[in-house]
Design an enzyme around this catalytic site. Structure first.
Site, PDB file in Angstrom:
ATOM      1  N   THR A  56       5.128 -17.591 -10.262  1.00 38.89           N
ATOM      2  CA  THR A  56       5.936 -16.740  -9.390  1.00 38.89           C
ATOM      3  C   THR A  56       7.289 -17.355  -9.101  1.00 38.89           C
ATOM      4  O   THR A  56       8.330 -16.714  -9.279  1.00 38.89           O
ATOM      5  CB  THR A  56       5.180 -16.476  -8.077  1.00 38.89           C
ATOM      6  OG1 THR A  56       3.865 -16.023  -8.374  1.00 38.89           O
ATOM      7  CG2 THR A  56       5.897 -15.429  -7.252  1.00 38.89           C
ATOM      8  N   GLU A  78       4.638 -23.838 -19.612  1.00 35.13           N
ATOM      9  CA  GLU A  78       3.515 -23.087 -19.056  1.00 35.13           C
ATOM     10  C   GLU A  78       2.231 -23.389 -19.830  1.00 35.13           C
ATOM     11  O   GLU A  78       2.211 -23.313 -21.062  1.00 35.13           O
ATOM     12  CB  GLU A  78       3.807 -21.581 -19.100  1.00 35.13           C
ATOM     13  CG  GLU A  78       2.646 -20.677 -18.763  1.00 35.13           C
ATOM     14  CD  GLU A  78       2.012 -20.977 -17.406  1.00 35.13           C
ATOM     15  OE1 GLU A  78       0.775 -21.005 -17.347  1.00 35.13           O
ATOM     16  OE2 GLU A  78       2.755 -21.191 -16.420  1.00 35.13           O
ATOM     17  N   ALA A 145       0.338  -6.909  -3.382  1.00 32.91           N
ATOM     18  CA  ALA A 145       0.878  -6.608  -2.058  1.00 32.91           C
ATOM     19  C   ALA A 145       2.166  -7.395  -1.830  1.00 32.91           C
ATOM     20  O   ALA A 145       2.261  -8.569  -2.181  1.00 32.91           O
ATOM     21  CB  ALA A 145      -0.147  -6.949  -0.990  1.00 32.91           C
ATOM     22  N   HIS A 556      -4.058 -17.613  -0.756  1.00 34.95           N
ATOM     23  CA  HIS A 556      -2.711 -17.922  -0.283  1.00 34.95           C
ATOM     24  C   HIS A 556      -2.563 -19.400   0.092  1.00 34.95           C
ATOM     25  O   HIS A 556      -2.130 -19.723   1.195  1.00 34.95           O
ATOM     26  CB  HIS A 556      -2.361 -17.059   0.936  1.00 34.95           C
ATOM     27  CG  HIS A 556      -2.106 -15.623   0.617  1.00 34.95           C
ATOM     28  ND1 HIS A 556      -2.046 -14.648   1.593  1.00 34.95           N
ATOM     29  CD2 HIS A 556      -1.896 -14.983  -0.566  1.00 34.95           C
ATOM     30  CE1 HIS A 556      -1.809 -13.474   1.020  1.00 34.95           C
ATOM     31  NE2 HIS A 556      -1.715 -13.656  -0.279  1.00 34.95           N
ATOM     32  N   ALA A 590       4.894 -22.415  -3.590  1.00 33.29           N
ATOM     33  CA  ALA A 590       4.287 -22.305  -2.262  1.00 33.29           C
ATOM     34  C   ALA A 590       3.836 -23.648  -1.709  1.00 33.29           C
ATOM     35  O   ALA A 590       3.682 -23.791  -0.489  1.00 33.29           O
ATOM     36  CB  ALA A 590       3.105 -21.337  -2.310  1.00 33.29           C
TER      37      ALA A 590
END
Length: 619
Positions: A56, A78, A145, A556, A590
């Site tokens: 992401t 990757e 989402a 998450h 993240a």
């Protein structure tokens, strides 16, 4: 040929053709071959920037660096490949998104499915953790989402890292820079939804990431909206303007033209492939980062997977290396490269480059519970059961008009957030109340979600429908961690999300469970006895037992390489994502968040946009 095979073949061809992956393009008389976008395996090369992880954040920052007029050379490393090729249309068709996070036999080619250690808060169950192993990363696996955090949570971020660049007003331009918003199409969505949103925070179009409301919303969403009103949760003006106390339909990362998933691969990476000389290395694993005598990151050792699994070679970086391998693999790569807790590295005989006790620690994650109900409303049940009549019609509508059951994300018609009401808080301990009070007033404690997918009983009929109504703890008090068992990145990291290990989380979860039941009853959507749990689960003790045995996750994880000020010894990176103790190295994903804001999957894009701007402006 079956409808499903037709969908897979025609959809895959369309995806490849529109993505510019047909083998070549003729642009102004210039022949641009597909192979031009790929680095040559086994051949040592040097780039200005190397991005480790085509997920992401990785694809977003790589694209921004490559698209800069300065013409920087950029490589993306990757471990996986292309999900359209490795996983057919199960990751492309919007309505098939539930496939991607399931543990599969044989294992998925696009999902790491990393098992956790036994989870004490979940009756010592071991749970497979879905993480993207493909270009697009977890943006290729998730439920698509999209919503942003709150104004107060971003102020808390800025305060935590002692840098006002991270306040809401200063990050909003970078959120807007990523996206290209499409308004609801009421020729395909029931106009009774009358979707409200704040257009000013979504426009003008920045792109290339497509966000929309999809081309299908289940009618149960209208009943759920009524249920929210009845239990005291009011409507909000969209989910992207910095306010999440209330309910509303949720945007998703869907391209409404084809009703397909828009991942960081189909948006950022393909834009760079079509317009720059970016080089991508597929099925290639980063083994360790190399440093010179001044502790500057100069390159990395990579390994090509496949026919020659032990073939290693070196790629070098003139300017910087950017680690974007996710909340588990980014700290793993730092540790095997000599950056991390001293004791861990010494135990594994890894030479210490920079001691950083916070690597792998401070992991935030959100526990989730899902209650299954039988309902008279249409859901995805019959598609999941492969009912030929329902599936045939759904495929026909999808191919002909990009509408119907497969043209939406199967959820998000009405999502609610709240601080639990006073009657729910009456049972909280003083410690729990004190800890929850540290979160800003606009930071919700729970999120209430509908999913058109649900477990079903063995005797389900061809006309039955089931729905999942869930609750997510978005102000979790438990903290997890991860570590490594060897100096080899081919070995899985050891992950411990530690869900429900803080007693306050279970206090909140019990009340969240009760709020889901109130919501289900008030909406009238649960027209039959609950499937799981049954109505017999009533007392707090019974609810706790059920949660420990059935609690789950929402994928998450964050903050395992947390950003923070120089005064914080646990901070792995500074507020510009630079790894402390070395130079030429940043972490951009993240894992870099100082904590997990109340947001869905979009914070990675904002982070990538902002750090790319820092890099390109010499910061």
């Amino acid at each position: 040929m079956s409808f499903l095979h037709l969908l897979i073949l025609s959809g895959l061809f369309q995806t490849i053709r529109t993505a510019g992956l047909t083998g070549y393009q003729i642009n102004g008389g210039v022949n641009s071959l597909l192979g031009n976008s790929f680095g040559q395996p086994g051949v040592e090369a040097t780039y200005d920037y190397i991005v480790i992880g085509g997920g992401t954040a990785g694809n977003a920052i790589a694209a921004r660096l490559a698209l800069d007029p300065a013409g920087y050379s950029v490589a993306v490393i990757e471990t996986g490949s292309f999900y359209e090729l490795d996983n057919s249309n199960r990751t492309t068709v919007a309505g098939y998104d539930y496939y991607s996070v399931q543990a599969e036999t044989p294992p998925s080619f696009v999902n790491y499915n990393i098992p956790t250690v036994p989870q004490a808060g979940y009756n010592n169950r071991t749970i497979d953790y879905a993480q993207g192993r493909t270009f697009g990363g977890s943006s290729a696996l998730n439920y698509m989402a999209y919503h942003r955090p709150t104004i107060g949570s971003m102020q808390m971020w800025a305060d935590a890292v002692q840098d006002d660049d991270w306040t809401w007003d200063n990050v909003l331009p970078f959120y807007k820079k990523s996206v290209n918003f499409t308004a609801p199409d009421y020729t395909k969505i029931n106009p009774q939804f009358d979707i409200q949103y704040n257009e000013s925070v979504l426009t003008p179009p920045g792109g290339p990431l497509q966000i929309s409301y999809g081309n299908h919303m289940f009618d149960y969403g209208l009943a759920l909206q009524d249920g929210f009103e009845k239990i005291g949760i009011g409507a909000i003006n969209g989910t992207n303007a910095g306010n999440l106390i209330g309910y509303g339909p949720q945007t998703g990362t869907l391209n409404p033209v084809g009703a397909t998933r828009d991942s960081s691969k189909t948006s950022f990476l393909e834009t760079a492939m079509q317009n720059t000389n970016i080089k991508i290395y597929q099925t290639t694993t980063a083994k360790r980062i190399l440093f010179d005598d001044n502790k500057e990151a100069t390159g990395l050792v990579v390994e090509m997977q496949g026919i020659h699994p032990t073939a290693q070679y070196t790629l070098s970086a003139r300017r910087e290396i950017i680690v974007s391998a996710g909340a588990f693999h980014s700290p793993q790569l730092l540790m095997v490269s000599g950056i991390g807790p001293r004791a861990t590295l010494e135990d594994l005989n890894i030479p210490l480059v920079a001691e950083s006790e916070g690597v792998g620690q401070n992991m935030w994650d959100q526990p989730w519970i899902g209650l299954a109900y039988k309902t008279t409303y249409e859901t995805q049940t019959q598609v999941i059961l492969n009912n030929p009549n329902v599936t045939g019609q759904a495929v026909s509508e999808y191919l002909a008009n990009q509408s119907g059951l497969l043209a939406g994300i199967g959820g998000g018609e009405s999502v609610g957030w709240e601080k639990l009401p006073s009657r729910s808080r009456a049972s909280f301990s003083n410690t729990t109340l004190a800890l929850l009070s540290r979160f800003p007033p606009d930071w919700p404690e729970i999120e209430l979600d509908p999913l058109a997918y649900s477990p079903v009983p063995d005797n389900v009929s061809s006309t039955d429908h089931y729905i999942t109504l869930g609750a997510c703890l978005v102000a979790p008090l438990s903290r997890g961690n991860m570590t490594i068992s060897s100096n080899d990145t081919n070995d899985r990291p050891i992950i411990n999300p530690a869900w429900m290990t803080h007693p306050g989380d279970m206090e909140v979860a019990v009340q969240a469970f009760k709020r889901v039941r109130e919501w289900a009853t008030a909406s009238g959507i649960a027209t039959a006895a609950a499937y799981n749990p049954s109505a017999d689960v009533r007392t707090d003790a019974q609810i706790v037992d059920w949660i420990r045995e059935n609690g789950n996750l929402i994928y998450h994880p964050t903050s395992s390489c947390a950003m923070g000020p120089s005064s914080d010894p646990s901070a792995v990176i500074d507020s510009h994502a630079r790894v402390r103790g070395v130079t030429g190295l940043r972490v951009v994903d993240a894992s870099a968040f100082p904590f997990l804001p109340p947001r869905a999957s979009d914070g990675d894009d904002m982070l990538a946009e902002k750090i790319a701007d820092y890099i390109l402006t010499g910061q």
